[in-house]
Design an enzyme around this catalytic site. Structure first.
Site, PDB file in Angstrom:
ATOM      1  CG  HIS A   1       2.322  12.956  34.988  1.00 53.27           C
ATOM      2  ND1 HIS A   1       1.157  13.363  35.604  1.00 53.27           N
ATOM      3  CD2 HIS A   1       1.944  12.128  33.979  1.00 53.27           C
ATOM      4  CE1 HIS A   1       0.121  12.805  34.997  1.00 53.27           C
ATOM      5  NE2 HIS A   1       0.575  12.055  33.998  1.00 53.27           N
TER       6      HIS A   1
ATOM      7  CG  HIS B   1       0.639  12.030  29.414  1.00 57.05           C
ATOM      8  ND1 HIS B   1      -0.712  12.165  29.246  1.00 57.05           N
ATOM      9  CD2 HIS B   1       0.795  11.413  30.620  1.00 57.05           C
ATOM     10  CE1 HIS B   1      -1.335  11.652  30.305  1.00 57.05           C
ATOM     11  NE2 HIS B   1      -0.438  11.180  31.148  1.00 57.05           N
ATOM     12  CD  GLU B   2       3.601   9.141  31.406  1.00 56.74           C
ATOM     13  OE1 GLU B   2       3.646   9.469  32.617  1.00 56.74           O
ATOM     14  OE2 GLU B   2       2.602   8.590  30.908  1.00 56.74           O
TER      15      GLU B   2
END
Length: 165
Positions: free
Chosen positions: A82, A78-79
């Protein structure tokens, strides 16, 4: 909690997942994005944050320790997504279509915006409030907004304004 308190096996599993997903993204995108800096300094109820300018991922060591498998499977990609979206598309909406595409099509991970981890161990002080039907616990931030007259909170069930006990 400092990094040294996290078992080395968990730190290694995080790095394996990060490198695996980065290699997968580089292959699919035909790029050679560098490995981001990784730290275990995230606090509070956030599982992790991606710092675009410093190209860094900060993970919450308490939530990682308590939810290792799900955390490594979901939060790390998820990170990373980004950071990859920022490198690939520039500044766009944090959980917009580009991020969703990066998560699902490139990294092969379901695009979920929030985690479902138990937060009791990382929650700071809460303040008791009441409505007609139940007691609520407001965070320090929400409590302070009420005290300063900046916000009014209502119960999602009965609709009544919450009042400090």
């Amino acid at each position: 909690m400092k990094t040294s308190r996290l078992p080395i096996a968990i730190q290694q599993a995080v790095m394996r997942r990060l490198r695996e997903k980065l290699a997968q993204a580089n292959l699919k995108l035909g790029r050679n994005y560098p490995e981001p800096k990784l730290s275990y300094t995230q606090r509070g109820t956030s599982a992790g944050t991606a710092w675009l300018e410093s190209y860094e991922i900060r993970l919450n060591p308490v939530l990682l320790l308590e939810n290792s498998e799900a955390f490594i499977e979901e939060v790390v990609p998820h990170e990373l997504a980004h950071l990859l979206v920022w490198k690939h598309f520039g500044r766009v909406a944090p959980h917009g279509k580009e991020w969703k595409w990066m998560m699902e099509s490139v990294l092969g991970v379901p695009a979920r915006r929030t985690h479902q981890f138990e937060l009791q161990s990382v929650r700071r002080n809460t303040f008791p409030y009441r409505c007609k039907c139940q007691e609520h616990q407001l965070t320090v931030r929400r409590h302070n907004r009420v005290v300063r007259g900046e916000a009014i909170y209502r119960c999602v069930h009965c609709g009544e304004q919450l009042v400090a006990k």
